[in-house]
Design a protein around this motif. Structure first.
Motif, mmCIF file in Angstrom:
data_model
loop_
_atom_site.group_PDB
_atom_site.id
_atom_site.type_symbol
_atom_site.label_atom_id
_atom_site.label_comp_id
_atom_site.label_asym_id
_atom_site.label_seq_id
_atom_site.Cartn_x
_atom_site.Cartn_y
_atom_site.Cartn_z
ATOM 1 N N GLU A 167 32.022 46.361 47.235
ATOM 2 C CA GLU A 167 31.097 45.114 47.467
ATOM 3 C C GLU A 167 29.828 45.635 48.243
ATOM 4 O OE1 GLU A 167 33.112 41.763 49.465
ATOM 5 O OE2 GLU A 167 34.683 41.756 47.666
ATOM 6 N N HIS A 211 28.593 45.537 44.007
ATOM 7 C CA HIS A 211 29.346 44.903 42.985
ATOM 8 C C HIS A 211 30.023 43.555 43.262
ATOM 9 C CE1 HIS A 211 30.028 48.683 40.763
ATOM 10 N NE2 HIS A 211 30.039 49.175 41.808
ATOM 11 N N ALA A 212 29.664 42.567 42.493
ATOM 12 C CA ALA A 212 30.091 41.290 42.832
ATOM 13 C C ALA A 212 31.492 41.032 43.206
ATOM 14 C CB ALA A 212 29.829 40.274 41.478
ATOM 15 N N PRO A 213 32.022 40.316 44.243
ATOM 16 C CA PRO A 213 33.505 40.150 44.542
ATOM 17 C C PRO A 213 34.410 39.727 43.390
ATOM 18 C CG PRO A 213 32.086 39.062 45.942
ATOM 19 C CD PRO A 213 31.033 39.419 44.688
ATOM 20 N N GLU A 214 33.927 38.910 42.355
ATOM 21 C CA GLU A 214 34.964 38.639 41.163
ATOM 22 C C GLU A 214 35.044 39.746 40.418
ATOM 23 O OE1 GLU A 214 30.608 36.838 40.243
ATOM 24 O OE2 GLU A 214 32.063 37.097 42.091
ATOM 25 N N ASP A 215 34.154 40.923 40.199
ATOM 26 C CA ASP A 215 34.336 42.183 39.563
ATOM 27 C C ASP A 215 35.188 42.852 40.133
ATOM 28 O OD1 ASP A 215 32.688 41.122 37.434
ATOM 29 O OD2 ASP A 215 30.707 41.827 38.431
ATOM 30 N N ALA A 251 37.332 42.216 42.267
ATOM 31 C CA ALA A 251 38.869 41.643 42.276
ATOM 32 C C ALA A 251 39.524 41.851 40.778
ATOM 33 C CB ALA A 251 38.896 40.036 42.411
ATOM 34 N N HIS A 252 38.597 41.922 39.613
ATOM 35 C CA HIS A 252 39.112 42.301 38.374
ATOM 36 C C HIS A 252 39.617 43.535 38.338
ATOM 37 C CE1 HIS A 252 39.837 41.553 34.161
ATOM 38 N NE2 HIS A 252 38.894 42.433 33.977
#
Length: 281
Positions: free
Chosen positions: A227, A231-235, A237-238
């Motif tokens: 992060e 990078h986006a938090p949802e990316d 996590a994925h």
């Protein structure tokens, strides 16, 4: 330590006859092999006998009748031990009716390797559990029950819940019995030593919890690093979910030939070498 183990093994493999004559000497010498303090002298104050031979316990049948039993060896918060002594004597001829043979036939009930010996070892487990049940409430159930054939083997049974409801062969039914020759192996000596001195260190659930906490900490560092790089938090996590699933798939054999490891390394490299450095702790 190795030479001590070998001399102990050679000395006690020759023993036989009576557990009462041999057990306490055997246990004291085993303490030297395990680098453990020896049992304390018993006192006339039973409540203080936390690590002693012949520890007194009282049985109450619930109808006012109280009887006394004696634990062969007890260590508070560690184990109750029940001792037996088998024999390696050869089976006597059925045609020899001498009094000596009659005496040997009596001993044959505990001749090692026979079904009768196996049954005797299993039967020894039951009084050990009864003794554990009769310990004072503030002692609780010990994590281990040990059944010892003096000079031959130590059987381990564990209940880390300490509720006395589920003493099972430890670590499993195939390897709960440690033969005296097995004490040559450092890993098995350590298993007995921990059961004797720090039994909860052998609790696999605690091991799993520690590993889970450590993994969660590393994943948190890795997520934070990704992060911080934008990078986006949802990316993030994925991506981490994909990594975990890939490692799981490899562990259960869905991705043979180290495919998962290669793909995971490629993914990490694609995210930047710094990621790999953080993941390594």
């Amino acid at each position: 330590m190795r030479s001590l183990s070998l001399s102990f093994i050679q000395r006690w493999k020759l023993s036989g006859g009576s557990e009462r004559a041999n057990f306490q000497s055997f246990a004291r010498e085993l303490c030297d092999v395990l680098d453990s303090p020896k049992p304390d002298p018993a006192t006339d104050q039973t409540a203080r006998n936390d690590y002693t031979f012949e520890r007194t316990v009282s049985f109450d049948d619930g109808f006012g009748k109280v009887s006394t039993g004696f634990i062969d060896l007890y260590r508070r918060d560690c184990f109750v031990m029940e001792a037996k002594q088998g024999s390696d004597e050869p089976e006597p001829s059925p045609f020899d009716l001498s009094s000596q043979t009659a005496s040997r036939r009596k001993l044959m009930a505990a001749r090692r390797g026979t079904p009768a010996w196996q049954q005797a070892m299993r039967r020894a487990f039951n009084p050990a559990v009864r003794y554990a049940r009769c310990l004072p409430n503030d002692h609780g159930w010990p994590p281990f029950i040990m059944v010892v054939d003096v000079g031959y083997c130590i059987d381990l049974f564990a209940d880390f819940s300490r509720q006395g409801k589920n003493y099972l062969p430890f670590p499993d039914p195939a390897s709960y019995r440690i033969l005296i020759d097995d004490l040559r192996q450092e890993s098995l000596r350590e298993r007995v030593r921990l059961a004797w001195t720090e039994p909860l260190a052998l609790d696999r659930s605690q091991e799993t919890a520690r590993a889970t906490r450590e993994l969660a900490g590393r994943l948190a560092k890795l997520a934070s690093s990704l992060e911080d790089e934008g990078h986006a938090p949802e990316d993030v996590a994925h991506f981490l979910m994909r990594c975990l699933f890939t490692m799981f798939a490899e562990d259960v054999g869905l991705l043979p030939d180290r495919t998962a490891q290669r793909r995971l390394c490629a993914l990490l490299v694609a995210q930047g070498r710094r990621v790999g450095k953080v993941a390594g702790g």
